[in-house]
Design a protein around this motif. Structure first.
Motif, short mmCIF file in Angstrom:
data_model
loop_
_atom_site.label_atom_id
_atom_site.label_comp_id
_atom_site.label_asym_id
_atom_site.label_seq_id
_atom_site.Cartn_x
_atom_site.Cartn_y
_atom_site.Cartn_z
N UNK A 1 0.83 -1.20 0.00
CA UNK A 1 0.00 0.00 0.00
C UNK A 1 0.86 1.25 0.00
N UNK A 2 0.21 2.39 -0.25
CA UNK A 2 0.86 3.70 -0.24
C UNK A 2 0.19 4.58 0.80
N UNK A 3 0.97 5.49 1.36
CA UNK A 3 0.43 6.45 2.32
C UNK A 3 1.32 7.69 2.31
N UNK A 4 1.14 8.57 3.28
CA UNK A 4 1.98 9.76 3.38
C UNK A 4 2.24 10.07 4.84
N UNK A 5 3.35 10.76 5.08
CA UNK A 5 3.67 11.24 6.42
C UNK A 5 3.85 12.75 6.33
N UNK A 6 3.47 13.43 7.40
CA UNK A 6 3.51 14.89 7.43
C UNK A 6 4.87 15.36 7.95
N UNK A 7 5.50 16.26 7.20
CA UNK A 7 6.76 16.84 7.65
C UNK A 7 6.93 18.20 6.98
N UNK A 8 6.84 19.24 7.77
CA UNK A 8 7.05 20.60 7.27
C UNK A 8 8.52 20.94 7.52
N UNK A 9 9.26 21.18 6.46
CA UNK A 9 10.70 21.40 6.60
C UNK A 9 11.21 22.28 5.48
N UNK A 10 12.28 22.98 5.77
CA UNK A 10 12.97 23.76 4.74
C UNK A 10 13.66 22.84 3.76
N UNK A 11 14.19 21.75 4.28
CA UNK A 11 14.93 20.80 3.44
C UNK A 11 14.77 19.40 3.98
N UNK A 12 14.56 18.45 3.08
CA UNK A 12 14.55 17.04 3.44
C UNK A 12 15.93 16.48 3.14
N UNK A 13 16.66 16.12 4.19
CA UNK A 13 18.04 15.66 4.01
C UNK A 13 18.08 14.24 3.46
N UNK A 14 17.29 13.35 4.07
CA UNK A 14 17.25 11.96 3.61
C UNK A 14 15.99 11.30 4.15
N UNK B 1 12.67 11.60 -2.92
CA UNK B 1 12.18 12.80 -2.25
C UNK B 1 11.99 13.96 -3.23
N UNK B 2 12.07 13.68 -4.53
CA UNK B 2 11.98 14.76 -5.52
C UNK B 2 10.61 15.42 -5.52
N UNK B 3 9.58 14.70 -5.09
CA UNK B 3 8.24 15.27 -5.07
C UNK B 3 7.91 15.95 -3.74
N UNK B 4 8.89 16.02 -2.85
CA UNK B 4 8.63 16.65 -1.55
C UNK B 4 8.27 18.11 -1.76
N UNK B 5 7.11 18.50 -1.24
CA UNK B 5 6.58 19.85 -1.45
C UNK B 5 6.77 20.77 -0.26
N UNK B 6 7.60 20.34 0.70
CA UNK B 6 7.82 21.14 1.90
C UNK B 6 6.90 20.78 3.04
N UNK B 7 5.94 19.87 2.79
CA UNK B 7 4.97 19.52 3.82
C UNK B 7 4.65 18.03 3.89
N UNK B 8 4.86 17.29 2.82
CA UNK B 8 4.39 15.91 2.75
C UNK B 8 5.43 15.02 2.10
#
Length: 218
Positions: free
Chosen positions: A87-100, A110-117
């Motif tokens: 299955x697929x899901x999402x986790x919430x993370x508001x960040x300036x940068x996703x390191x890993x 992480x290329x689709x990371x929009x700063x929040x999800x």
């Protein structure tokens, strides 16, 4: 706020979870049974579908509050169960940068990371997710609020996680029916007093004018 034991600086943590979403999503990330995507605010059905799919066991959150003026390092390790393999899901993370980000030992795109999800795919029954992020302090009372008191020139921090701002400090499934235990580990300037709703298990000066303070919930 007080300055107990002659130490200036106060950091207070609380854990509360409520929903919040942003509309931009990759096409594959359809997790909802009715094929709708999370919007700016998570709907009741979207939250129900995620809580129906997942059971969250534990979070291990590590914060380093000594890295920069406007940002801080936040690492989250979360263990959770899925009742649907693949299955697929999402986790919430508001960040300036996703390191890993890694899921079950696999590096996530992480290329689709929009700063929040962050979207998660290929779930297993038992899952271990690690996210490293560069998060931002706020001065609006959301997430991890930071300000300098003009009376003494000292920096003070406090957390405000209502209604959907826990994700501003660490990655989480940010809704009230997905609860879990927490281990919280904080690196802070050595003269700060770090306070949580759980007692510290260790206060360890680490040198370089820092202290490390883990706190565990039951």
């Amino acid at each position: 706020m007080g300055k107990g034991d002659q130490r200036k600086g106060l950091l207070v943590f609380e854990n509360e979870f409520q929903p919040y979403r942003k509309p931009t999503r990759p096409q594959w990330a359809s997790i909802c049974l009715d094929s709708r995507m999370p919007g700016i605010n998570t709907t009741r059905s979207e939250a129900f579908e995620r809580s129906t799919l997942l059971s969250v066991l534990s979070y291990e959150v590590s914060l380093d509050l000594t890295t920069a003026v406007d940002t801080f390092y936040a690492k989250t390790e979360v263990r959770f169960l899925s009742n649907q393999v693949g299955a697929k899901t999402f986790i919430d993370v508001v960040a300036k940068e996703l390191i890993s980000a890694t899921l079950n030992g696999r590096n996530l795109d992480t290329s689709a990371f929009d700063g929040e999800t962050l979207f998660l795919d290929q779930l297993e029954v038992e899952n271990f997710l690690t996210i490293e992020a560069l998060a931002k302090y706020t001065n609006t009372g959301e997430g991890l609020h930071k300000f300098t008191d003009p009376a003494d020139g000292e920096v003070y921090l406090y957390t405000q996680f209502e209604t959907a701002d826990a994700r501003r400090m660490y990655a989480c499934f940010d809704q009230p029916d997905l609860k879990a235990t927490f281990d919280l580990d904080v690196i802070a300037p050595s003269h700060w007093q770090v306070i949580s709703n759980q007692a510290a298990t260790l206060i360890n000066p680490t040198g370089d004018n820092q202290l490390r303070q883990p706190m565990r919930s039951s």
